[in-house]
Design a protein around this motif. Structure first.
Motif, short mmCIF file in Angstrom:
data_model
loop_
_atom_site.label_atom_id
_atom_site.label_comp_id
_atom_site.label_asym_id
_atom_site.label_seq_id
_atom_site.Cartn_x
_atom_site.Cartn_y
_atom_site.Cartn_z
N LEU A 58 3.57 -10.58 -4.04
CA LEU A 58 4.62 -9.58 -3.89
C LEU A 58 4.31 -8.41 -4.80
O LEU A 58 4.08 -8.60 -5.99
CB LEU A 58 5.99 -10.19 -4.26
CG LEU A 58 7.17 -9.21 -4.33
CD1 LEU A 58 7.45 -8.57 -2.97
CD2 LEU A 58 8.42 -9.93 -4.86
N VAL B 230 5.77 -4.56 -5.92
CA VAL B 230 6.90 -3.64 -5.87
C VAL B 230 6.43 -2.27 -6.36
O VAL B 230 5.83 -2.15 -7.43
CB VAL B 230 8.08 -4.15 -6.73
CG1 VAL B 230 9.27 -3.20 -6.61
CG2 VAL B 230 8.48 -5.56 -6.30
N VAL C 293 7.23 -4.03 -1.37
CA VAL C 293 8.52 -3.32 -1.33
C VAL C 293 8.31 -1.97 -2.00
O VAL C 293 7.77 -1.89 -3.10
CB VAL C 293 9.63 -4.10 -2.05
CG1 VAL C 293 10.93 -3.31 -2.04
CG2 VAL C 293 9.84 -5.47 -1.42
N ALA D 253 10.83 -3.42 2.93
CA ALA D 253 10.05 -4.62 2.63
C ALA D 253 9.16 -4.87 3.84
O ALA D 253 9.65 -4.91 4.98
CB ALA D 253 10.97 -5.81 2.39
N LEU E 214 14.17 -12.84 -0.88
CA LEU E 214 13.90 -11.57 -1.55
C LEU E 214 15.06 -10.60 -1.33
O LEU E 214 15.39 -10.26 -0.20
CB LEU E 214 12.61 -10.95 -0.99
CG LEU E 214 12.21 -9.57 -1.48
CD1 LEU E 214 11.89 -9.57 -2.97
CD2 LEU E 214 11.01 -9.05 -0.69
N VAL F 98 16.75 -6.71 -2.41
CA VAL F 98 16.27 -5.36 -2.75
C VAL F 98 17.44 -4.50 -3.21
O VAL F 98 18.49 -4.46 -2.56
CB VAL F 98 15.58 -4.69 -1.55
CG1 VAL F 98 15.07 -3.30 -1.93
CG2 VAL F 98 14.44 -5.55 -1.01
#
Length: 268
Positions: free
Chosen positions: A33, A35, A80, A97, A142, A144
């Motif tokens: 993952l 970000v 993301v 995402a 997940l 956000v």
């Protein structure tokens, strides 16, 4: 699983240049993952509404989302990141995402900060949690939120109550207090948080904003697993186990969510 934030200093309105810079920073990075910051490819402090119009994109067919999807296809990661979304005649400060199969979902920022209110409509999709998989096929949940949402405890709590294991937090922070608050958000909701911030300065021609950097990853105990400096590019990586967020028992007699007393709270 491996999670990461990207901290860097984007060039104003230079989407192609910024995507190339992020790609260079991510070269060789192995993460499940990733970000990216808020409005990570466009810049933030718009000098005019026309500048926003010039870089706002539809989702998912716009160049920023398509670049993210292609990166995920090549690497198997989930990503993301924030971008200015255009939907008809409305504009949103959004985050997407995405994964190897394409768009997972979008979030439109609920709590607009400062001059964002001059350019964007408030988010109308609420806070959402998406079920995603790491590169080994292990599922996790997940959530956000974007930047100023951190200031409102209800945002992270709403995501946690929906079962989020991890909260991705794309940001363009200018206030110095968020890095102190995010460990508390992680602790009080027993979730992992990943805040990806930018650094540098940006001017709208009348005022200059300085972004504070200090991207960070926190665990459900409120410990900071990784934190970036106030200035400088950095890809910060931490190893987490998302299922650790699911046991919210504090003592043999106390559970963080089961002990809640909504009947005693006044929220409006």
């Amino acid at each position: 699983m491996q999670v990461a934030y990207v901290q860097y200093n984007p060039a104003y309105l230079q989407i192609t240049q910024n995507l190339k810079q992020v790609e260079a920073l991510l070269e060789g990075i192995e993460a499940d993952l990733i970000v990216l910051p808020e409005l990570f490819a466009s810049g933030y402090f718009f000098r005019s509404h026309e500048d926003l119009v010039a870089v706002a994109e539809p989702i998912p067919e716009g160049p920023t989302t398509q670049w993210m999807i292609e990166w995920c296809r090549k690497t198997g990661t989930v990503m993301v990141g924030g971008l200015p979304e255009r939907d008809g005649d409305r504009f949103y400060n959004s985050a997407v995402a995405v994964g190897p199969e394409g768009l997972i979902g979008r979030y439109r920022k609920v709590h607009l900060f400062y001059e964002e209110k001059l350019h964007f409509s408030p988010g109308n999709l609420g806070f959402q949690v998406f079920e995603v998989a790491d590169r080994n096929g292990q599922l996790y949940r997940l959530g956000v939120m974007i930047c100023f949402d951190w200031y409102f405890p209800e945002a992270a709590r709403t995501l946690a109550l929906q079962g989020a294991d991890v909260i991705a937090h794309p940001s363009n922070l200018v206030r110095p207090d968020c890095p102190r608050a995010m460990p508390i958000r992680a602790l009080e909701n027993h979730v992992f948080t990943i805040t990806a911030n930018r650094y540098g300065v940006e001017s709208n021609g009348r005022e200059t904003l300085r972004f504070i950097g200090r991207s960070l990853i926190c665990d459900p105990a409120g410990r900071v697993l990784q934190e970036a400096p106030p200035e400088g590019d950095q890809v910060g990586i931490a190893e987490i186990t998302p299922r650790e967020a699911r046991n919210r028992r504090i003592t043999p007699h106390n559970d963080l969510f089961e002990d809640r007393r909504p009947d005693c709270y006044r929220l409006s």
